[in-house]
Design a protein around this motif. Structure first.
Motif, mmCIF file in Angstrom:
data_model
loop_
_atom_site.group_PDB
_atom_site.id
_atom_site.type_symbol
_atom_site.label_atom_id
_atom_site.label_comp_id
_atom_site.label_asym_id
_atom_site.label_seq_id
_atom_site.Cartn_x
_atom_site.Cartn_y
_atom_site.Cartn_z
ATOM 1 N N GLY A 186 0.830 -1.198 0.000
ATOM 2 C CA GLY A 186 0.000 0.000 0.000
ATOM 3 C C GLY A 186 0.863 1.245 0.000
ATOM 4 N N LEU A 187 0.359 2.331 -0.576
ATOM 5 C CA LEU A 187 1.020 3.632 -0.553
ATOM 6 C C LEU A 187 0.005 4.685 -0.134
ATOM 7 N N ALA A 188 0.360 5.480 0.865
ATOM 8 C CA ALA A 188 -0.463 6.614 1.262
ATOM 9 C C ALA A 188 0.052 7.846 0.531
ATOM 10 N N VAL A 189 -0.748 8.389 -0.379
ATOM 11 C CA VAL A 189 -0.310 9.487 -1.243
ATOM 12 C C VAL A 189 -1.313 10.628 -1.118
ATOM 13 N N SER A 190 -0.839 11.772 -0.655
ATOM 14 C CA SER A 190 -1.723 12.918 -0.424
ATOM 15 C C SER A 190 -1.873 13.805 -1.646
ATOM 16 N N LEU A 205 1.037 -2.420 -6.493
ATOM 17 C CA LEU A 205 0.812 -1.287 -5.604
ATOM 18 C C LEU A 205 -0.677 -0.984 -5.481
ATOM 19 N N TRP A 206 -1.079 -0.611 -4.290
ATOM 20 C CA TRP A 206 -2.435 -0.127 -4.012
ATOM 21 C C TRP A 206 -2.277 1.252 -3.376
ATOM 22 N N VAL A 207 -2.875 2.259 -3.982
ATOM 23 C CA VAL A 207 -2.666 3.636 -3.543
ATOM 24 C C VAL A 207 -3.927 4.167 -2.879
ATOM 25 N N VAL A 208 -3.729 4.899 -1.782
ATOM 26 C CA VAL A 208 -4.862 5.463 -1.053
ATOM 27 C C VAL A 208 -4.568 6.921 -0.720
ATOM 28 N N HIS A 263 1.737 -3.917 4.750
ATOM 29 C CA HIS A 263 2.692 -2.810 4.724
ATOM 30 C C HIS A 263 2.083 -1.654 3.933
ATOM 31 N N VAL A 264 2.190 -0.455 4.482
ATOM 32 C CA VAL A 264 1.740 0.751 3.795
ATOM 33 C C VAL A 264 2.859 1.782 3.887
ATOM 34 N N LEU A 265 3.269 2.311 2.722
ATOM 35 C CA LEU A 265 4.365 3.281 2.656
ATOM 36 C C LEU A 265 3.847 4.691 2.907
ATOM 37 N N PHE A 266 4.550 5.428 3.774
ATOM 38 C CA PHE A 266 4.283 6.836 4.020
ATOM 39 C C PHE A 266 5.515 7.629 3.588
#
Length: 449
Positions: A27-31, A54-57, A119-122
């Motif tokens: 996961g990726l946390a993308v603002s 990848l899964w983007v949120v 896992h989620v990337l910040f």
């Protein structure tokens, strides 16, 4: 900072955080800001070698009119790159610190969205790390606080919150959920990269991003610290220097934690009810730093609090304990007994707290009635003095009165029905959680915190 190409540094960091067995999905946390859009591009290019999906949120906090359009921009870029994207919406209720509330909401919403992802990337950067160190320095933090943010952080969901998003909170795609996932890890692969170099990387690749105007709002403490850091650079207090300080402090923290755990093994006994007993003479013989760490970890453990108490207050309590007086702090009480110190929940901290069965009482206890022996209107609250008086035979109880007052108990129509920790009343299911996890004892708590 190292002069290796940014993509190589990203790949090296991902290997350190995830290798050697890489997951199939991340996961990726993308603002939509420059840091997170650069991370999205770096991750996209990195996956060419590893075949990871990848899964983007994007979490839309709804605090600015432009936020919905920014989330839509991230969704467009994800569609162009070929990755699924979801937007999660949150609305602030107007209470408390807005930035802290938004941070907590972001972690909780991502947990409900992530499905099987572990896992989620910040996209926290070296600049964020430097700002964090300065903010904590201003609060008088010690080694732990000055260690800054960890590159890997465990996030554990509330034990009674289902992993589902409410209607209207999400648009887009969520990862599948076909197994129980007790928690996830926040990974920060850009923590040794500066904000300027990430944006330069994105500019070279003709990427786009948005600048959040709240990053210039001096009402927020982090913004004031960021502006102060710009002045301090003239005196050599740079992002790189502060990041290196955090790294060295983290190394010292890990060594001190190992020393703490060794002391816990020698001196501590997990008492019933989430309480803790510490050998009094052994505690007094410890060096001052280990004594303070043991005391504050114990206070956090018995209260299941997210953070330890402030250093100045902890030091004052430690002086009281060593003088034989005991005291209260952080919603906990320290009793000085003949041979041991006993740490327990403070009665006044739970006075008036009440909930039904199968709910979470005091943020850490769940009582249930698996055999259907209790009335439907039964409620959970502290034993208190009135509950203690209702126990007819107290001769065989495992705890004295002062240590029993804050115990979770079951009540109905003003009468004590059960206190499972004292084995009073019918059999009641009892589970304790510490920071969202089942309680596995104080040593395990120290190792993981």
């Amino acid at each position: 900072m190292t002069h290796l190409p940014l993509e190589q540094r990203f790949a090296d960091r991902m290997g350190q955080l995830l290798g050697p067995e890489f997951p199939s999905d991340l996961g990726l946390a993308v603002s939509g800001g420059g840091d997170s859009m650069a991370m999205l591009t770096l991750a996209h290019n990195w996956t060419r070698s590893f075949g990871i999906r990848l899964w983007v949120v994007t979490v839309d906090h709804g605090l600015r009119d432009e936020s919905a359009a920014e989330a839509a921009m991230v969704a467009e870029d994800c569609a162009r790159l070929g990755w699924p994207h979801a937007t999660l919406r949150w609305q602030w209720d107007g209470t408390g610190n807005v930035q802290d509330a938004a941070r907590r909401a972001r972690l909780a919403l991502i947990d409900r969205w992530r499905g099987n992802l572990k896992h989620v990337l910040f996209a926290h950067t070296a600049d964020d790390q430097a700002e964090t160190v300065l903010m904590r320095l201003a609060r008088g933090s010690g080694v732990d606080g000055l260690s800054g943010m960890r590159a890997c952080r465990e996030v554990t969901p509330h034990p009674l919150v289902p992993p589902l998003l409410a209607a209207g909170q999400m648009t887009g795609q969520a990862p599948p959920r076909d197994q129980a996932c007790s928690g996830y890890r926040v990974l920060r692969p850009c923590l040794d990269m500066e904000r300027a170099e990430l944006r330069h990387y994105l500019s070279v690749l003709k990427g786009r991003w948005v600048d959040d105007p709240s990053n210039e709002n001096r009402d927020f403490g982090r913004v004031r610290i960021r502006q102060l850091l710009n002045l301090l650079r003239e005196e050599g207090v740079t992002t790189s220097v502060l990041s290196d300080t955090a790294r060295r402090m983290a190394r010292a923290r890990d060594g001190l934690t190992a020393h703490l755990v060794e002391a816990v093994r020698r001196l501590c006994v997990d008492a019933p009810s989430g309480q803790l007993r510490i050998d009094r003479d052994g505690f007094a013989a410890l060096d001052e730093e280990t004594r303070l760490r043991l005391l504050t970890a114990g206070l956090q453990y018995v209260t299941a609090a997210e953070y330890r108490p402030r250093a100045a207050s902890s030091e004052a309590l430690l002086d009281q304990v060593l003088s034989g007086r005991g005291g209260t702090l952080h919603g906990a009480e320290v009793l000085v007994e003949k041979t041991h110190l006993r740490l327990l929940r403070e009665e006044s901290a739970v006075d008036g707290l009440s909930c039904g069965l199968d709910a979470l009482w005091d943020g850490q206890w769940r009582l249930s009635d698996p055999d259907g022996l209790l009335p439907a209107n039964a409620a959970v609250r502290a034993l208190g003095e009135d509950g203690w008086r209702q126990i007819a035979d107290r001769s065989g109880l495992a705890l004295p009165f002062r240590a029993a007052r804050a115990l979770p108990s079951v009540w109905g129509d003003g009468m004590l029905l059960a206190c499972p920790e004292l084995q009073v009343g019918p059999s009641v299911g009892l589970h304790r959680y510490v920071l969202g996890r089942p309680d596995t004892g104080f040593e395990a708590f120290c190792l993981s915190h």
